[in-house]
Design an enzyme around this catalytic site. Structure first.
Site, PDB file in Angstrom:
ATOM      1  N   GLU D  43      48.310 -21.716  -8.794  1.00  0.00           N
ATOM      2  CA  GLU D  43      46.937 -22.211  -8.763  1.00  0.00           C
ATOM      3  C   GLU D  43      46.061 -20.968  -8.790  1.00  0.00           C
ATOM      4  O   GLU D  43      46.053 -20.183  -7.845  1.00  0.00           O
ATOM      5  CB  GLU D  43      46.755 -23.007  -7.474  1.00  0.00           C
ATOM      6  CG  GLU D  43      45.552 -23.897  -7.447  1.00  0.00           C
ATOM      7  CD  GLU D  43      45.404 -24.610  -6.098  1.00  0.00           C
ATOM      8  OE1 GLU D  43      46.434 -25.064  -5.554  1.00  0.00           O
ATOM      9  OE2 GLU D  43      44.287 -24.660  -5.593  1.00  0.00           O
ATOM     10  N   ASP D  54      36.136 -23.722   1.060  1.00  0.00           N
ATOM     11  CA  ASP D  54      37.075 -22.689   1.481  1.00  0.00           C
ATOM     12  C   ASP D  54      36.718 -22.050   2.805  1.00  0.00           C
ATOM     13  O   ASP D  54      35.535 -21.878   3.131  1.00  0.00           O
ATOM     14  CB  ASP D  54      37.161 -21.607   0.398  1.00  0.00           C
ATOM     15  CG  ASP D  54      37.888 -22.123  -0.825  1.00  0.00           C
ATOM     16  OD1 ASP D  54      39.049 -22.541  -0.695  1.00  0.00           O
ATOM     17  OD2 ASP D  54      37.280 -22.142  -1.923  1.00  0.00           O
ATOM     18  N   TYR D 166      46.356 -34.216  -5.100  1.00  0.00           N
ATOM     19  CA  TYR D 166      46.243 -33.125  -4.121  1.00  0.00           C
ATOM     20  C   TYR D 166      45.883 -33.755  -2.788  1.00  0.00           C
ATOM     21  O   TYR D 166      44.785 -34.298  -2.638  1.00  0.00           O
ATOM     22  CB  TYR D 166      45.154 -32.156  -4.587  1.00  0.00           C
ATOM     23  CG  TYR D 166      45.081 -30.835  -3.852  1.00  0.00           C
ATOM     24  CD1 TYR D 166      45.121 -30.746  -2.464  1.00  0.00           C
ATOM     25  CD2 TYR D 166      44.935 -29.639  -4.567  1.00  0.00           C
ATOM     26  CE1 TYR D 166      45.035 -29.532  -1.809  1.00  0.00           C
ATOM     27  CE2 TYR D 166      44.844 -28.408  -3.926  1.00  0.00           C
ATOM     28  CZ  TYR D 166      44.894 -28.364  -2.542  1.00  0.00           C
ATOM     29  OH  TYR D 166      44.786 -27.146  -1.912  1.00  0.00           O
TER      30      TYR D 166
END
Ligand SMILES: Cc1ncc(COP(=O)(O)O)c(C=O)c1O
Ligand SMILES: Cc1ncc(COP(=O)(O)O)c(C=O)c1O
Lengths: 397, 261, 397, 261
Positions: D43, D54, D166
């Site tokens: 990835e 993040d 995911y």
């Protein structure tokens, strides 16, 4: 809204008040008296003032039921929100009124004294709005500790004149303003900042400030259908206190005047550790009126002390001195620490940061809640933004 | 000596000094020197923390005097010691009198040879109780009139004053100035001849003093100019100034034609 | 007062808006959407909010006819006085509304981002008043330059969390708040400060702020019997502008959105010299919405610049982006200098020190008075006390 | 290789790195090393100025990469050069794609050997246009599901995703954590077996990876733990970690009895 008109011949409240001023100032003061008496009866003048109070100053201010503080104190507490008045304090109620008087008198210049800068700012605001040349006397010591308010006044187009005489604080700024006026009265109006000074100032300032109490009277009746058991207000010279007290004087409402207890009851030769002239002062003449003052045995004025610049004054308005004597108003004290507690607690509990002055009334309520009865109003005379630096500094001491 | 007696011998020079400046001990001698130099009346100021009618010169003198230990008790000691044969007049703010007690204050004045009182922040309207105390002790209570005092009020003040009438030369506070205004002349003219009138506030030169006398005043009061010289320690020049002032007003009295300056 | 209800399925204004957020935040955001839609129709909720707006925030704020400014500009100018709202800016209108939503949702903690500190203070105020634990994210750079507001928040019982990521300013504080929320949504409500962000924030914040325009609409009709030719408001994210514009959207009133022109139109790799995303930005996604943003050709967000911290934001609300596209709202710029001129002029002419943000709208009016027509309203979104140090510093540069 | 192909050989280890960290030049070699160490899918993150999904570790990597000159043009060069025979997946924020143009971006992905795209701030509701572009260029568009995604929505996301699904291991942002929550197990259990599911966010140790596989995941995504080692320049330990992770998930696959840790 209706103002309590002061009576032409009555310059005193009992033995207090009067006009102890140099002869050169008698005529200017008599002219102000005459103008104010005439104008306070004029519909047009009142409409004009009411318009400005509403559209410019932001009146009426709320009477806010402080639920969290009420819970804390075990009684129902309302706050009269003068902190929301344009400029950040009740001071504008008075400066708007007097500036309109000055305008009607044909004056083109305003002078004022200021300690913390709040009355100076309120004067600068009306000076700008109503087109006066404005000069504000301020002690050098106060200029140093209130830089932001000095800058605000200057932004508003006023000139701040440093006072280097005496203790270089509010008391001396008043002296200096009187000296200026003695030479300039022809074009100049002296816009006095509190319900003290020579007649007609105590009555006139009380009248202009009584909009606070008139609103509160109406509001509490609307909300509660009855009058409060108690009203508490801080006292410097006495304008916010008389403003909220006046319309309740004839009612069965306990009126508590909270003065600056400062560091305590100590004194030196030249200074007192507090600003509690009502509670600790003796009869004397200061700034044109017979009233309660802090003085030495010979009659020299002491320098007062309070963390709250607006309460740091060795005198008090004569009407409060009279009302104390008659027992109608109860003088109480909140010291620096108590005031700081009021400052913090109101901030945390209600999301309202009060002026350090107003925080004295809050602090007193926290310490003696029983005195408030079941239903009370505390006058929040101003907002605390101006005091952040002071409190921060005090904390690190 | 009563003030009215002193006013028999016009024109008079009244000299103001602040008691205790530069020190209480120095004051009696200073008073004697001024008397010798020609002062007809001494106006002896009691320093106050908040002298609202005074300009910077006299404010500073008051601060020096207080710092040097002057207070009301000391004042009367000093006044007694300043034993001269011209009248002494108290000058000071009302709160100092009020704090001592009106009767006691007037009695102390009489006891220490003070003939009259000038209280610049005490208009006749507020003066009733002090007036009575003064009457009891044979002390004159002098009132002030100003250029902006309207006619009816001026008449009232004339009636109320005793000893003499203090005419404030112009708008503002005490302090030396360089000219005498038309206002002052007008004020002098508005007071009838029978009333003894002394003009003060801002008179600092022999020329100004003379002019005031020519305009019809019976006495001239000089204050800041003298205090200023004391502050600088120039006592001989002070005596010199007093002599010159005295000479100027005497001359002016003789040739009464006004001079424009 | 009636709020414009946002429609359940409509998350966009034309192509602008939407919900560009991590999946973990979708559910919390949908819950807020649902709660807001339900509550905005609830009489009780609305009464509750109106009570707080009146008694706590001090509404209605005046619509003030600024006579001196009118004379200066040769047209009739009214000022909508959000500077008089408790806390010092319009921000509280929104935080009160959202905090009540959060309360109804059963949340116990509020988080917020803040740049200048105004939204942080407004959040801390409602947090204190309504009993939430409150944490405010603030960039380290902003903490340094807005110490007083940090202290205000702390006094009000909120915790200020320094953000050290990215440019360490508002943009990064928003990122950090979203990150917090992604882990804390169960008990925590994210109280967003402007009419930007993912749906429903742009609609919800606009609705809560539209009390400004609803009052102004009524007030101008009462005063003038007609609608204004023009309304000018400053734009950071767009909440005060949308708040005053919304109730006039269907009327024939020219709506001018004044953005921060900053130092000019310059750019570097990472920074823009202005905050004018509406005027100079391009379509892109920032903080959850497709809107106009300041970005480099690759889509990296630029750091914006304005002397007014509240306008120093590289994005703008999606509804304004849409209204610009349709031509309904005109984007204009006022640079630092023009804003400072507005700041000084309003202070001197009217005795009102505006926030530096609001001063952009005033400065624009001074520069292009013809654009205002004969009768205009300028929204004074806040007061300038918070900006005194900034202006003083700028002057000495 | 299409992602669906890769998912034939479960369990998979997906390794995230930030392109350009520590420098664009270093990235292709790093990808190759990771592939050699056992990564099944790479990835490859395109750094963004505002990486809202993040945590601090990946934020810092993005800042380093941008400072080192990484941008979208360079990204695709680097991706092309990172010539490995395992699939590469783009990971990045929607604005970067939007700025380049959706179609161009998808085309560039295809051209540089990128099989799929993960766009953490792009929910299916907003993904229509990108989905079309991806279809045009044969690139998978991977969607995410989270523990708090309700059933109906999970079903919708399952339908919309391509390549794999995911699964966000737990509330919060990316970043190493020490435990795997019941929430994650529940989420894995809620997705039917037919859907290839990779679990990411917070998996940093071989034990956690194994646990996730035992809970039913087809792949494990490890990001911050690797980025952290790159930041410290510990590339060999990085390869070691990948090897251990790979071994752990393989072993876990065999003995599928869940262990409580
Ligand atoms: C906020 C505030 N409250 C109270 C006071 C005290 O004045 P007063 O006793 O006249 O109300 C001041 C004076 O500056 C003030 O600023
Ligand atoms: C006084 C004031 N005005 C305007 C703004 C800009 O925000 P908005 O565009 O959301 O009104 C701010 C933001 O902090 C502010 O404090």
């Amino acid at each position: 809204m209706s103002y309590q008109i002061c009576d032409a011949d009555k310059t005193k409240f009992g033995r207090y008040g009067g006009r102890f001023v140099p002869e050169i100032l008698m005529q200017p003061i008599l002219e102000v008296t005459e103008a104010y008496e005439r104008l306070s009866k004029s519909k047009e003048f009142r409409a004009n003032l009411e318009g400005l109070l509403k559209n410019f100053a932001g009146r009426p201010t709320p009477l806010y039921h402080a639920k969290n503080l009420s819970k804390e104190l075990g009684r129902k507490i309302y706050l009269k929100r003068e902190d929301l008045v344009h400029g950040g304090a009740h001071k504008l109620n008075n400066t708007l009124g007097q500036a309109l008087v000055a305008k009607q008198m044909g004056k083109t210049r305003l002078i004022a004294e200021t300690g913390a800068g709040q009355h100076g700012v309120a004067t600068a605001i009306v000076g700008a709005n109503l087109g006066f040349e404005t000069q504000v006397y301020m002690g050098e010591v106060d200029i140093e500790r209130q830089k932001m308010n000095v800058y605000r006044m200057e932004l508003l187009g006023a000139e701040v004149i440093p006072v280097r005489s005496g203790s270089r604080t509010l008391k001396d700024a008043i002296n200096e303003a009187f000296r200026d006026w003695a030479a300039s009265f022809e074009h100049t109006y002296y816009l006095f900042g509190t319900a003290a000074g020579p007649h007609p100032y105590p009555s006139m300032v009380r009248d202009f400030q009584s909009v606070i109490g008139l609103e509160a009277h109406k509001q509490i009746m609307e909300e509660e259908g009855r009058l409060p058991d108690c009203i508490a207000a801080c006292v410097g010279g006495g304008s916010n206190a008389m403003g909220i007290f006046a319309p309740f004087l004839k009612d069965n409402v306990r009126l508590i005047a909270v003065e600056a207890g400062g560091r305590g009851l100590g004194r030196t030769d030249k200074t007192a550790d507090n600003g509690a002239s009502l509670g600790c002062g003796t009869d004397g003449v200061l700034h044109g009126a017979l009233t309660k003052i802090l003085q030495d045995p010979f009659g020299q004025i002491l320098e007062s002390y309070s963390l709250a610049a607006g309460l740091d004054y060795p005198g008090v308005g004569p009407e409060l001195a009279f009302l104390k004597e008659t027992g109608r108003v109860l003088p109480k004290m909140a010291d620096d620490k108590t005031a700081l507690q009021g400052f913090r607690q109101l901030s945390r509990l209600e999301g309202i940061i009060p002026a350090l002055e107003s925080a004295h009334a809050v602090g007193y309520a926290l310490q003696e809640p029983e005195a408030l009865g079941e239903l009370a109003i505390i006058n929040i005379s101003g907002r605390g933004d101006k005091d952040l630096a002071t409190v921060m500094e005090y904390e690190t001491l | 000596m009563r003030l009215s007696e002193a006013f028999q011998a016009k024109p008079l020079l009244i000299v103001y000094i602040c008691a205790g400046d530069p020190s209480p001990a120095a004051t009696p001698d200073l008073v004697k020197r001024l008397a010798r130099a020609g002062a007809d009346i001494i106006e002896l100021g009691l320093p106050h923390s908040d002298p609202v009618a005074d300009g910077p010169t006299i404010q500073a003198a008051a601060q020096r005097a207080i710092a040097a230990g002057m207070n009301t008790d000391v004042y009367f000691l000093v006044a007694s010691e300043a034993d001269v044969d011209i009248p002494k007049v108290f000058m000071g703010y009302y709160n100092m009198i009020f704090a001592r007690g009106l009767d006691k204050f007037a009695a102390d004045c009489a006891r220490s040879g003070i003939s009259g009182m000038i209280v610049p922040d005490l208009p006749p309207e507020e003066a009733g109780p002090l007036h009575e105390a003064c009457l009891r002790h044979g002390v004159d209570l002098v009132f002030l009139a100003a250029p902006n005092t309207p006619p009816a009020r001026l008449e009232m003040i004339q009636k109320e004053t005793s000893g003499f009438l203090y005419l404030v030369a112009r708008a503002g506070v005490t302090g030396a100035r360089s000219d005498i205004l038309q206002d002052t002349r007008d004020l002098i003219a508005r007071v009838p001849d029978g009333v003894p009138k002394a003009v003060g506030f801002g008179i600092s030169t022999p020329e100004q003093a003379a002019e005031v006398i020519r305009a019809g005043a019976d006495a001239v009061i000089v204050g800041s100019a003298c205090v200023d010289l004391i502050a600088r320690g120039e006592i001989e020049r002070l005596e010199q100034l007093v002599r010159e002032m005295k000479a100027a007003i005497k001359a002016a009295k003789k040739s009464k034609a006004p001079i424009v300056c």
